[in-house]
Design a protein around this motif. Structure first.
Motif, mmCIF file in Angstrom:
data_model
loop_
_atom_site.group_PDB
_atom_site.id
_atom_site.type_symbol
_atom_site.label_atom_id
_atom_site.label_comp_id
_atom_site.label_asym_id
_atom_site.label_seq_id
_atom_site.Cartn_x
_atom_site.Cartn_y
_atom_site.Cartn_z
ATOM 1 N N THR A 1 25.353 66.824 6.792
ATOM 2 C CA THR A 1 25.716 66.228 8.072
ATOM 3 C C THR A 1 24.864 64.994 8.369
ATOM 4 O O THR A 1 23.742 64.877 7.866
ATOM 5 N N PRO A 2 25.370 64.110 9.211
ATOM 6 C CA PRO A 2 24.556 62.961 9.624
ATOM 7 C C PRO A 2 23.250 63.390 10.305
ATOM 8 O O PRO A 2 22.211 62.756 10.120
ATOM 9 N N LEU A 3 23.286 64.480 11.070
ATOM 10 C CA LEU A 3 22.070 64.973 11.732
ATOM 11 C C LEU A 3 21.025 65.390 10.702
ATOM 12 O O LEU A 3 19.852 65.034 10.814
ATOM 13 N N ARG A 4 21.451 66.121 9.702
ATOM 14 C CA ARG A 4 20.515 66.537 8.650
ATOM 15 C C ARG A 4 19.975 65.309 7.914
ATOM 16 O O ARG A 4 18.798 65.245 7.558
ATOM 17 N N ASN A 5 20.833 64.332 7.690
ATOM 18 C CA ASN A 5 20.395 63.121 7.000
ATOM 19 C C ASN A 5 19.351 62.361 7.826
ATOM 20 O O ASN A 5 18.346 61.898 7.284
ATOM 21 N N ARG A 6 19.596 62.235 9.127
ATOM 22 C CA ARG A 6 18.605 61.559 9.989
ATOM 23 C C ARG A 6 17.272 62.297 9.958
ATOM 24 O O ARG A 6 16.214 61.675 9.896
ATOM 25 N N ALA A 7 17.315 63.627 10.001
ATOM 26 C CA ALA A 7 16.080 64.421 9.957
ATOM 27 C C ALA A 7 15.346 64.186 8.641
ATOM 28 O O ALA A 7 14.115 64.012 8.622
ATOM 29 N N TRP A 8 16.079 64.166 7.524
ATOM 30 C CA TRP A 8 15.464 63.932 6.226
ATOM 31 C C TRP A 8 14.851 62.530 6.150
ATOM 32 O O TRP A 8 13.717 62.366 5.697
ATOM 33 N N LEU A 9 15.575 61.523 6.606
ATOM 34 C CA LEU A 9 15.059 60.156 6.554
ATOM 35 C C LEU A 9 13.813 60.006 7.423
ATOM 36 O O LEU A 9 12.857 59.316 7.042
ATOM 37 N N HIS A 10 13.807 60.680 8.581
ATOM 38 C CA HIS A 10 12.611 60.629 9.442
ATOM 39 C C HIS A 10 11.427 61.321 8.742
ATOM 40 O O HIS A 10 10.321 60.784 8.723
ATOM 41 N N ARG A 11 11.670 62.485 8.192
ATOM 42 C CA ARG A 11 10.604 63.226 7.484
ATOM 43 C C ARG A 11 10.047 62.375 6.339
ATOM 44 O O ARG A 11 8.836 62.291 6.140
ATOM 45 N N ARG A 12 10.929 61.757 5.589
ATOM 46 C CA ARG A 12 10.511 60.934 4.458
ATOM 47 C C ARG A 12 9.675 59.735 4.923
ATOM 48 O O ARG A 12 8.750 59.322 4.243
ATOM 49 N N SER A 13 9.998 59.195 6.103
ATOM 50 C CA SER A 13 9.267 58.024 6.588
ATOM 51 C C SER A 13 7.876 58.361 7.108
ATOM 52 O O SER A 13 6.989 57.517 7.084
ATOM 53 N N VAL A 14 7.678 59.598 7.595
ATOM 54 C CA VAL A 14 6.371 59.957 8.142
ATOM 55 C C VAL A 14 5.489 60.701 7.143
ATOM 56 O O VAL A 14 4.293 60.822 7.359
ATOM 57 N N MET A 15 6.078 61.230 6.081
ATOM 58 C CA MET A 15 5.303 61.956 5.060
ATOM 59 C C MET A 15 5.401 61.207 3.743
ATOM 60 O O MET A 15 6.490 61.125 3.184
ATOM 61 N N PRO A 16 4.273 60.713 3.259
ATOM 62 C CA PRO A 16 4.324 59.950 2.001
ATOM 63 C C PRO A 16 4.701 60.783 0.800
ATOM 64 O O PRO A 16 4.629 61.929 0.734
#
Length: 154
Positions: free
Chosen positions: A139-154
């Motif tokens: 889902t787009p919601l899951r994708n946004r969550a993943w992209l946010h997680r990836r941006s804050v965790m190296p």
């Protein structure tokens, strides 16, 4: 450049076809009329499709969704992939390959680049294929969550 994962694509009409279904390449090298080599940086996710046949029909249908690794990281050997990659999903046989391709199409229909899908989702799809169950939709919601997680965790 030695950190790159290289994938050799081969095309012999009616016999062998290796292709990249999705992925962000950083380098493309044409080796000859039949062969090309695509390169990916560590961490890149890409789909590699391999099909071959003989005089009697299709011999192999295969799709691998892979993640390029850094030098020294553990990886699996995959034909035509040098030095290897982390396997997120691997499907053999046309019915399973077709289901994976349809899943990729559904993700793209949402306006999401499959490169940006959470690696865990590809593992989920792999497990559902193994148990002959349909995967949960991405889902787009899951994708946004993943992209946010990836941006804050190296």
């Amino acid at each position: 450049m030695s950190e790159l994962t290289r994938v050799q694509l081969l095309w012999l009409q009616g016999k062998i076809e290796n292709r990249i279904r999705f992925g962000r390449t950083v380098q493309e090298l044409r080796l000859d009329h039949y062969r090309r080599e695509f390169s990916f940086i560590p961490g890149s996710v890409f789909a590699f499709v391999h099909w071959s046949s003989n005089d009697y029909g299709t011999v192999l249908s295969r799709i691998d969704i892979l993640q390029a690794v850094r030098a020294g990281e553990a990886c699996a050997t995959v034909p035509f992939v040098d030095p290897g990659a982390a396997i997120l999903l691997q499907a053999f046989g046309w019915p399973k390959v077709e289901r994976v391709l349809q899943h990729i199409d559904a993700i793209e229909a949402l306006g999401i680049d499959p490169v940006d899908v959470a690696p865990d989702h590809w593992r989920h799809v792999q497990n559902r294929l193994a148990s002959n169950e349909p995967p949960r939709p991405y889902t787009p919601l899951r994708n946004r969550a993943w992209l946010h997680r990836r941006s804050v965790m190296p």
